[in-house]
Design an enzyme around this catalytic site. Structure first.
Site, PDB file in Angstrom:
ATOM      1  N   SER A 141      31.298  42.743  37.066  1.00 52.86           N
ATOM      2  CA  SER A 141      32.545  42.151  37.088  1.00 52.86           C
ATOM      3  C   SER A 141      33.491  42.950  36.039  1.00 52.86           C
ATOM      4  O   SER A 141      33.246  43.689  35.147  1.00 52.86           O
ATOM      5  CB  SER A 141      32.115  40.498  36.241  1.00 52.86           C
ATOM      6  OG  SER A 141      33.428  39.901  36.102  1.00 52.86           O
ATOM      7  N   TYR A 154      29.906  35.822  28.980  1.00 57.18           N
ATOM      8  CA  TYR A 154      29.543  36.293  30.477  1.00 57.18           C
ATOM      9  C   TYR A 154      30.131  37.626  30.547  1.00 57.18           C
ATOM     10  O   TYR A 154      29.311  38.601  30.971  1.00 57.18           O
ATOM     11  CB  TYR A 154      30.618  35.451  31.464  1.00 57.18           C
ATOM     12  CG  TYR A 154      30.552  35.735  32.926  1.00 57.18           C
ATOM     13  CD1 TYR A 154      29.214  35.567  33.627  1.00 57.18           C
ATOM     14  CD2 TYR A 154      31.719  36.323  33.309  1.00 57.18           C
ATOM     15  CE1 TYR A 154      29.424  35.888  35.147  1.00 57.18           C
ATOM     16  CE2 TYR A 154      31.562  37.033  34.693  1.00 57.18           C
ATOM     17  CZ  TYR A 154      30.197  36.649  35.587  1.00 57.18           C
ATOM     18  OH  TYR A 154      30.538  37.144  36.489  1.00 57.18           O
TER      19      TYR A 154
END
Lengths: 248, 447
Positions: A141, A154
């Site tokens: 990501s 995250y």
């Protein structure tokens, strides 16, 4: 090409698997829920995948099952050209607030997104090398590019994963293993449903097309949607003092 | 996949652009998402409020992410898919392999669930019936929370009420239907200029015997002897021997990027467009091969074309007038429109051959007219007057288009069929958990 796919039932994985099926690639799906795997396999059959799309249960929370699941895929492709590509799009997402409030969720997210994904990639890497090389494509990501106040936890899991994939690419590219790290920005899927979409938010279809080109070329890193490459080029260069002040 | 343009936060709108307060949640998992939801909606191509949630339960489920093909049998054409799959996607995947939907509406940006809920019809209604005539099974979530399968022989009342039931009988989760083999991916089209409305109705009936697809466009701005002049279009799938070997290229889809101002489609421009459209067909007759997209979906070429009507939007008024009422009833309807100074940008005429399969299906034997009317201050009065004409003729309106009909007019038009439909809802959903802005307006459901 023959592709083993962990995470093809939903979101970007679904879109990518479809584009592979429509050009006649062979597919084998791994995932948690047998009925979901079956439904996606039939969808990919109808869209033109080479041969019937096989499935096997594989849960990112249960590393003991990784080897057997991958072996089932290797067996399925034996005699049909062998295993060529492994794609991993599965992972856990939760907002910063949710992760701060729930240590059990945090522990699970860290374990699945980093430790277990690495373990899965190690198992896949061994089998790809055994087959003489191939491509390992993993969805990380943009959240892992810098420490950001909105995605501390995250982002950390994805930062670790990205570094692992980078090292893996350096270590094994000479032996024919190409590692493709996908860094999606905001993409409108069930995972991001209900979140406010920032500028340059994308749809799964165009993202998948970009990823597929990267897999075919063996590009080590791909940002998608495309504008995120430029956005992240800036963000990577921002001084820390500036990063501390930005709100995203 | 071309989806729905993003709306102002906190509102949802139909294709005609009138909006209500509400939101939608998108999910790949319809079984989970439809729990406690009042309504499912797909691509939002119904013109009025059929896909909009009621004020008291403003969160609808958007089905477009539930888009998997669950089975397609290449030998028989039997298809099963999740309800949010679009016809655009199905055509893209299955047309190159020689399969097409048995019935298509005038846009391919609709979902399977929407095609069932509106029991859509097409240019082949006189020959092939409605889409519902080709649906073999549905998987649904009903109001009490159960997920179940229904087909013509299993829960037949629920099945019949769901075809054309506007989503009011349950959430449609999966659709099974029979696809049709096509000899080539090209259409052989024949078109002819027609002088007036009476001739048009006769021409449609005559053409029905020879052509599987027929439709007419009429100039709504001409009065007197030439009222209802227009162009009749007929088509059939081309045989391999007469079709080019190549697959027809999909045209680039331009997008209308902004709202045009409300006056853009005023009386003068509508008149000019209609005049041009008529004389573009300068030859009395024309014949040749065309792409299916151009034949079935001419308006899809300009995405978001509904923005041409400006922020107030438009309404499409579509009714069917029974053959028994005679050809003069269509003339009376057009006279109501023109005498009130109304002008329809695009007016479509088509004959229906048979009654639809659903308890509330729109089609019945007769002539259907569809008028695109920009919303003005006098639109309500115009729709009232049109509805009274339709009532006199014993006709009915299409719920997938409607936005302005009054409850008393609707009840009068559907006096015979409504009790059976409401009886099914009483059995499956006595407290009316499933409802929409449309059902509140027309059926009298609790808000």
């Amino acid at each position: 090409m023959n592709v083993v796919f962990l995470g093809a039932t939903r979101g970007m994985g679904r879109a990518l698997a479809r584009q592979m099926a429509e050009r006649g690639d062979g597919l084998f799906l791994l995932g948690r829920a047998a009925d979901e795997l079956e439904r996606s396999a039939r969808d990919l059959d109808a869209r033109g995948a080479a041969g019937p799309v096989g499935t096997a249960r594989c849960d990112l929370e249960v590393p003991e099952g990784f080897g057997a699941a991958l072996d089932a895929a290797v067996d399925a492709f034996a005699g049909a050209g062998g295993l060529g590509v492994v794609v991993v799009t599965a992972g856990v997402f939760a907002t910063q607030d949710a992760l701060e409030d729930d240590p059990a969720l945090l522990e699970r997210m860290l374990r699945v997104n980093f430790a277990n994904t690495v373990l899965f990639c190690e198992a896949a890497r061994a089998r790809l090398l055994e087959a003489g090389g191939g491509t390992l494509c993993v969805f990380s990501s943009v959240a892992g590019e810098r420490g950001r106040r909105t995605v501390v936890l995250y982002g950390a899991s994805k930062a670790g994963l990205s570094r692992y994939l980078e090292g893996l690419d350096h270590r094994y590219r000479g032996r024919g293993l190409r590692v493709v790290t996908v860094k999606p920005g905001f993409v409108r899927t069930d995972m991001t449903e209900g979140l406010d979409a920032p500028p340059f938010a994308g749809e799964p279809g165009p993202v998948a097309a970009r990823v597929l080109r990267a897999i075919d070329r063996g590009a080590p890193v791909v940002y998608a949607p495309a504008p995120w490459a430029a956005v992240m080029a800036v963000i990577r260069r921002l001084p820390r003092a500036v990063m501390r002040r930005v709100r995203f | 996949m071309p989806g729905v343009r993003r709306k102002a936060r906190g509102t949802l709108e139909g294709w005609g652009r009138q909006s209500v307060a509400g939101s939608e949640v998108r999910s790949e998992d319809l079984v989970r998402a439809t729990r406690d939801a009042p309504l499912s909606r797909g691509l939002g191509r119904s013109y009025g409020d059929a896909s909009l949630p009621p004020p008291g339960a403003p969160r609808a489920v958007n089905t477009t992410r539930a888009d998997r093909i669950l089975a397609f049998d290449e030998r028989t054409g039997r298809l099963r898919a999740e309800a949010g799959l679009s016809l655009f996607e199905l055509n893209r995947v299955l047309m190159p392999r020689g399969w097409f939907t048995p019935v298509t509406p005038g846009t391919q940006f609709v979902t399977l669930g929407g095609m069932v809920a509106a029991d859509i019809h097409g240019k082949n209604q006189h020959a092939a019936g409605d889409f519902g005539d080709h649906v073999t099974a549905l998987r649904m979530r009903v109001a009490d929370g159960r997920v179940l399968e229904c087909r013509p022989t299993l829960e037949p009342e629920l099945f019949a009420a769901t075809l054309g039931g506007m989503g009011l009988t349950g959430h449609i989760l999966e659709v099974e239907a029979q696809w049709e083999r096509i000899p080539s991916p090209w259409i052989h089209q024949y078109s002819r200029r027609i002088d007036d409305l009476d001739a048009f109705q006769q021409a449609l009936v005559d053409a029905a015997a020879d052509w599987p697809f027929t439709v007419g466009w009429i100039d709504s701005t001409t009065r007197g002897a030439h009222l209802g002049r227009g162009v009749l279009m007929c088509g059939r799938w081309a045989e391999p021997s007469e079709a080019p070997a190549r697959f027809p290229r999909s045209t680039l889809r331009a997008r209308l990027p902004v709202d045009l101002p409300g006056w853009a489609l005023g009386r003068t421009s509508v008149r000019a467009f209609n005049e041009l459209y008529y004389w573009r067909h300068w030859r009395r007759e024309a014949e040749g091969l065309v792409r299916p997209e151009a034949f079935f979906y001419p308006l899809d070429a300009l995405r978001d074309w509904n923005r041409a009507y400006g922020p107030r939007g438009f309404t499409q008024y579509q009714c069917v007038l029974p053959h028994e009422a005679g050809p003069s009833s269509a003339r009376r309807l057009m006279e109501v429109l023109t005498s009130r100074g109304g002008a329809s940008f695009l007016t479509v005429i088509k004959d229906f051959g048979r009654e639809g399969p659903g308890l509330l299906s729109f089609p019945r034997p007769g002539i259907t007219l569809a008028l695109d009317i920009p919303v003005r201050d006098d639109t309500q009065a115009l729709v009232d007057a049109l509805n009274e004409t339709v009532l006199d003729a014993g006709g009915r309106i299409y719920l997938a288009k409607d936005a302005f009909t009054r409850r008393e007019h609707f009840r009068a038009m559907e006096a015979e069929r409504l009790p059976a439909f409401e009886a099914v809802r009483d059995a499956w959903d006595p407290s009316r958990r499933l409802r929409s802005a449309l059902s509140v307006r027309l059926f009298g459901d609790p808000a």
